[in-house]
Write an enzyme that holds these catalytic residues in place. Sequence first.
Site, mmCIF file in Angstrom:
data_model
loop_
_atom_site.group_PDB
_atom_site.id
_atom_site.type_symbol
_atom_site.label_atom_id
_atom_site.label_comp_id
_atom_site.label_asym_id
_atom_site.label_seq_id
_atom_site.Cartn_x
_atom_site.Cartn_y
_atom_site.Cartn_z
ATOM 1 N N SER A 1 2.786 -2.045 5.082
ATOM 2 C CA SER A 1 3.836 -3.063 5.225
ATOM 3 C C SER A 1 5.201 -2.537 4.784
ATOM 4 O O SER A 1 6.188 -2.600 5.518
ATOM 5 C CB SER A 1 3.458 -4.308 4.421
ATOM 6 N N GLU B 1 -2.871 -0.502 -7.999
ATOM 7 C CA GLU B 1 -4.262 -0.684 -7.570
ATOM 8 C C GLU B 1 -4.884 0.700 -7.400
ATOM 9 O O GLU B 1 -6.033 0.944 -7.710
ATOM 10 C CB GLU B 1 -4.275 -1.446 -6.245
ATOM 11 N N ASP C 1 -8.303 -11.452 -4.092
ATOM 12 C CA ASP C 1 -8.088 -10.399 -3.103
ATOM 13 C C ASP C 1 -8.393 -10.931 -1.699
ATOM 14 O O ASP C 1 -7.655 -10.689 -0.747
ATOM 15 C CB ASP C 1 -9.020 -9.229 -3.449
ATOM 16 N N ASN D 1 0.783 -1.237 0.000
ATOM 17 C CA ASN D 1 0.000 0.000 0.000
ATOM 18 C C ASN D 1 0.813 1.286 0.000
ATOM 19 O O ASN D 1 0.238 2.364 -0.018
ATOM 20 C CB ASN D 1 -0.940 0.025 1.205
ATOM 21 N N HIS E 1 -1.067 2.136 9.689
ATOM 22 C CA HIS E 1 -2.117 2.118 8.651
ATOM 23 C C HIS E 1 -2.588 3.562 8.462
ATOM 24 O O HIS E 1 -1.753 4.449 8.332
ATOM 25 C CB HIS E 1 -3.225 1.164 9.108
ATOM 26 N N TRP F 1 -10.584 -7.301 12.351
ATOM 27 C CA TRP F 1 -9.834 -6.832 11.183
ATOM 28 C C TRP F 1 -8.342 -6.874 11.492
ATOM 29 O O TRP F 1 -7.611 -7.624 10.869
ATOM 30 C CB TRP F 1 -10.274 -5.412 10.772
ATOM 31 N N ARG G 1 -15.472 -2.162 6.157
ATOM 32 C CA ARG G 1 -15.047 -3.422 5.553
ATOM 33 C C ARG G 1 -16.263 -4.281 5.225
ATOM 34 O O ARG G 1 -17.369 -4.002 5.662
ATOM 35 C CB ARG G 1 -14.137 -4.207 6.523
HETATM 36 C C1 FAD Z 1 -5.996 -6.981 7.901
HETATM 37 C C2 FAD Z 1 -4.834 -6.152 7.491
HETATM 38 C C3 FAD Z 1 -4.667 -5.807 6.186
HETATM 39 C C4 FAD Z 1 -3.585 -5.067 5.782
HETATM 40 N N1 FAD Z 1 -3.453 -4.821 4.472
HETATM 41 C C5 FAD Z 1 -2.323 -4.266 4.025
HETATM 42 C C6 FAD Z 1 -2.115 -4.168 2.629
HETATM 43 O O1 FAD Z 1 -2.956 -4.561 1.814
HETATM 44 N N2 FAD Z 1 -0.945 -3.648 2.211
HETATM 45 C C7 FAD Z 1 0.021 -3.207 3.067
HETATM 46 O O2 FAD Z 1 1.065 -2.745 2.612
HETATM 47 N N3 FAD Z 1 -0.163 -3.266 4.413
HETATM 48 C C8 FAD Z 1 -1.309 -3.783 4.903
HETATM 49 N N4 FAD Z 1 -1.522 -3.898 6.255
HETATM 50 C C9 FAD Z 1 -0.612 -3.184 7.171
HETATM 51 C C10 FAD Z 1 0.614 -3.943 7.623
HETATM 52 O O3 FAD Z 1 0.307 -5.229 7.928
HETATM 53 C C11 FAD Z 1 1.194 -3.246 8.828
HETATM 54 O O4 FAD Z 1 1.376 -1.897 8.514
HETATM 55 C C12 FAD Z 1 2.524 -3.820 9.278
HETATM 56 O O5 FAD Z 1 2.412 -5.194 9.492
HETATM 57 C C13 FAD Z 1 2.995 -3.133 10.563
HETATM 58 O O6 FAD Z 1 4.255 -3.599 10.890
HETATM 59 P P1 FAD Z 1 4.734 -3.751 12.406
HETATM 60 O O7 FAD Z 1 6.110 -4.286 12.377
HETATM 61 O O8 FAD Z 1 4.471 -2.508 13.150
HETATM 62 O O9 FAD Z 1 3.747 -4.834 13.042
HETATM 63 P P2 FAD Z 1 3.620 -6.387 12.703
HETATM 64 O O10 FAD Z 1 3.973 -6.652 11.293
HETATM 65 O O11 FAD Z 1 2.273 -6.777 13.177
HETATM 66 O O12 FAD Z 1 4.728 -7.069 13.612
HETATM 67 C C14 FAD Z 1 4.689 -7.099 15.010
HETATM 68 C C15 FAD Z 1 5.490 -8.319 15.486
HETATM 69 O O13 FAD Z 1 5.724 -8.235 16.883
HETATM 70 C C16 FAD Z 1 5.475 -9.511 17.467
HETATM 71 N N5 FAD Z 1 5.155 -9.259 18.873
HETATM 72 C C17 FAD Z 1 4.068 -8.620 19.349
HETATM 73 N N6 FAD Z 1 4.126 -8.534 20.686
HETATM 74 C C18 FAD Z 1 5.278 -9.128 21.065
HETATM 75 C C19 FAD Z 1 5.889 -9.337 22.331
HETATM 76 N N7 FAD Z 1 5.325 -8.912 23.447
HETATM 77 N N8 FAD Z 1 7.061 -10.014 22.375
HETATM 78 C C20 FAD Z 1 7.648 -10.457 21.233
HETATM 79 N N9 FAD Z 1 7.106 -10.275 20.000
HETATM 80 C C21 FAD Z 1 5.937 -9.599 19.921
HETATM 81 C C22 FAD Z 1 4.335 -10.053 16.651
HETATM 82 O O14 FAD Z 1 4.169 -11.432 16.783
HETATM 83 C C23 FAD Z 1 4.744 -9.621 15.244
HETATM 84 O O15 FAD Z 1 5.590 -10.539 14.641
HETATM 85 C C24 FAD Z 1 -2.633 -4.596 6.716
HETATM 86 C C25 FAD Z 1 -2.801 -4.928 8.066
HETATM 87 C C26 FAD Z 1 -3.901 -5.707 8.436
HETATM 88 C C27 FAD Z 1 -4.056 -6.085 9.869
#
Ligand code: FAD
Length: 615
Positions: A423, A128, A339, A63, A376, A219, A250
Amino acid sequence: MGLFSRRKTRFVDSDILVIGGGFGGCGATYESRYWGRDLKIVLVEKANIERSGAVAHGLSAINCYMGMRWNENQPEDHVRYARGDLLGIVREDIVYDNARHVDSAVHKFEEWGLPIMKDKKTGRYLREGKWQIMIHGESYKPIIAEAARKAASEVHNRIMVTHLLMDKTKPNRVAGAVGFSVRSGDFYVFRAKAVIVGAGGASHIYRPRAIGEGTGRTWYAPWSSASAYGLLIPTGAKMTQMENRIVLARFKDGYGPVGAWFLLLKSVATNAYGKEYESKWLEHTKAIVGAKYTDSQPFPTCLRNHAMLEEMKAGNGPIYMQTQRVLDTAEKEEIGWEDFLDMTIGQAVVWASQNIDPKEKPSELITSEPYVMGSHATCSGAWASGPEDCAPDDYQWGYNRMTTVEGLFGAGDTMGGAPHKFSSGSFTEGRLAGKSAVRYVRDLKGDQPQLDENEVNELKQAVFKPQENYKLGRNEIVAGTVSPSYLLPLHGLQRLEKLMDEYVGGYSTFYVTSKPLLERGLELLAMLREDLVHLGAEDLHQLQRAWELHHRVLTAESVTRHTLFREETRWPGYYYRADFPKLNDNDWHVFTGSRYDATTGEWHMEKLPVHHIIE
Ligand SMILES: Cc1cc2nc3c(=O)[nH]c(=O)nc-3n(C[C@H](O)[C@H](O)[C@H](O)COP(=O)(O)OP(=O)(O)OC[C@H]3O[C@@H](n4cnc5c(N)ncnc54)[C@H](O)[C@@H]3O)c2cc1C
C-alpha cells in the site's frame, strides 16, 4: 448508432488525468497538485475513492516501511530483499526509488490521522516484521482518499474507464480516455495531456478455489479487474513479467492473512501430523533453482509455497497453522482476531461457522488461485522509465515512471518489475509518477495531443454494444438466462477462469503447465475473444462486468504468452513449466517483454536485460 444514439456525451479536459483512485492513484493525485499548483488534475474512479481498491476495507499492517530515521533499514537492503524473493529478477532502480521515498509517505499518513501502533519500549513504530509496521487500519483508505480529494481539481466517481485514447498526430502518444458512468450511463471523454494509470491488479483470471455462492471470495479483491493491464496493452505499451503471477499461502476458505501469525505471533505451519515440513524439501528445491536462491534470506515466498505443495502432494495435508501454540495471552488472542477483523472479516466468520477456536485448535492453510499484480510479492506490469539519477541508460527514456507510450505513466500494480511496494509503496510510486507527469506536461508547452473524433465515436458504439446485444437478443429467450445470440459477462468469466486454470497453471493442475497446454490455452482464448463482441448486458452494472471481462481476457492472454515465452521454471510454487522444470540463469536471467499491436493482433515478445545496480 442504434438504440443508444441519444446517450449524453460529456467531455472533461485536464492537464493530468489519473485513472483509478486506489493507493497509486491517490498518491499520484496528491503529488501532481504539489508540483502543479496551476494544473487541472482530474481523478476518475469506477467505484468511489472513499472505499475503493484492493484494500478498501482496511488493513492491519503497512508492509513497506524502511524506518530510516531510526536506522532500521536502508533502501539498498530492500532491493536485496526484493531481488532475493523474486529469485534474482527485479528492476533494482525502481525498487530502490520506491524504497528511498516510502518513509515520507508513511509519515504523511500518520500526520493525516492514521493510527500507527507504537512499540512501548522504544517509542518507534511497532514492527510486525522487518519491513512491516502495525496500524489500526480500518480507515486507512478514507484517510488517503481525503488527501487525494483535496488535491484534485475534480473527482469523477462511478466512471468505468474502458479505453485509453491516442493522439491523432503522434501515434505513440496518449491523449486521454473514455468510459461510462455506471450510474447515469453517460459516455465520458477525458482529454488529457498526461495520463497516470493506477487501476489495480487482477483477480478472477484463474478459477478461484471458492465455489457456488462463495465464488466472489478471493484473496485479491474481486473488483480488481485487470484494468491496469487491459487499458495499457491495446496502446502498445511494453509489458514485462506478466508470467510472474502470484499464489498465496493463506488460511483456507477465508483467505485470511498469515503475516501477523508468522511474523508477530511467531506461529508455525506444520503438516497434518504437527511436524515442520519446509526443511524436508530443501534439497528437492535446490535441485530446481540452485543453492544461490535457496540460501536467500528470508526464504523466498514462492519456495515456501513449493514446499507446501510438495508436502500436500506427498499426502501429508492438510497443512495447519498452529494458532493454539502461540495464543497464550489475551493480548495475543486479540491481535489474532483483530488481524482478520481489520482486513479479512470473512476469515473470522469461517472460524465461527466451523467451530474453530484458535486458542484450542489449529487452522488449515492452503495455496490460492493465481493473481496478476505488480505491487505485492510479484511484479507484472508495464515496462517503465526509471529514475534519472540511478537507472541504467537502457532503463530510461525521459520521465520517471513513464511507460513506453509518451505521456502515459503508471503506479502500483500497473508498474512492472518492482514488487514489494504494497500500500505505502504504491502510494509512493503514485507520487513519483505525479511529479514526473507534471514535468512532462510543462515540457509539452504548445504541443498538445489531439483527439481523433472518429475513434471516439466508434468507441462510443463499442462501449454500449453489450446493452444493445441484450436488448435485441433477449427476445429470443424462451426460458432461463441462456440466449442463442449473446454471452453474459458471468458466463464469459467462467469460461476464462476454467481455461486459465486448466491450461495456464491454475490450482487444479498443481500450477503445472507446458508448451502444448499453453498453446491450447491460446486457441481457447482466441475463441473467447472472438465471442466477446457478443457480450450481452442487461443493465449498467452488467455493462461494467462486460468491460471488466474484456480487460481480464486481454490480460490473461498476455500472461499466457509470457509464460510460453519464458522457457524455464523460475518461481516454483507460483507456476511450473513441466517441459522446462528448472531455473535456467544462463538463458533466462532476463525480464520478459511484450508489445501488442492492436491493428494486426500480433504480440512481439523479447528478452529485456536485468541490471544489478546494488551489490
Ligand atoms: C487481501 C489483500 C491484502 C493486502 N494486505 C496488505 C497489507 O497488509 N499491507 C500493505 O501495505 N498492503 C497490502 N496489500 C497490498 C495493497 O493493497 C496494494 O499493494 C495496493 O492497493 C495497490 O495499489 P494500486 O493503486 O495499484 O491498486 P488499488 O489500490 O487496488 O487501486 C486501484 C483503483 O482503480 C480503480 N479502478 C480499477 N479499474 C478501473 C477502471 N477501469 N476505471 C476506473 N477505475 C478503475 C479501482 O476501483 C481502485 O480504486 C494487500 C492487498 C490485498 C488484496
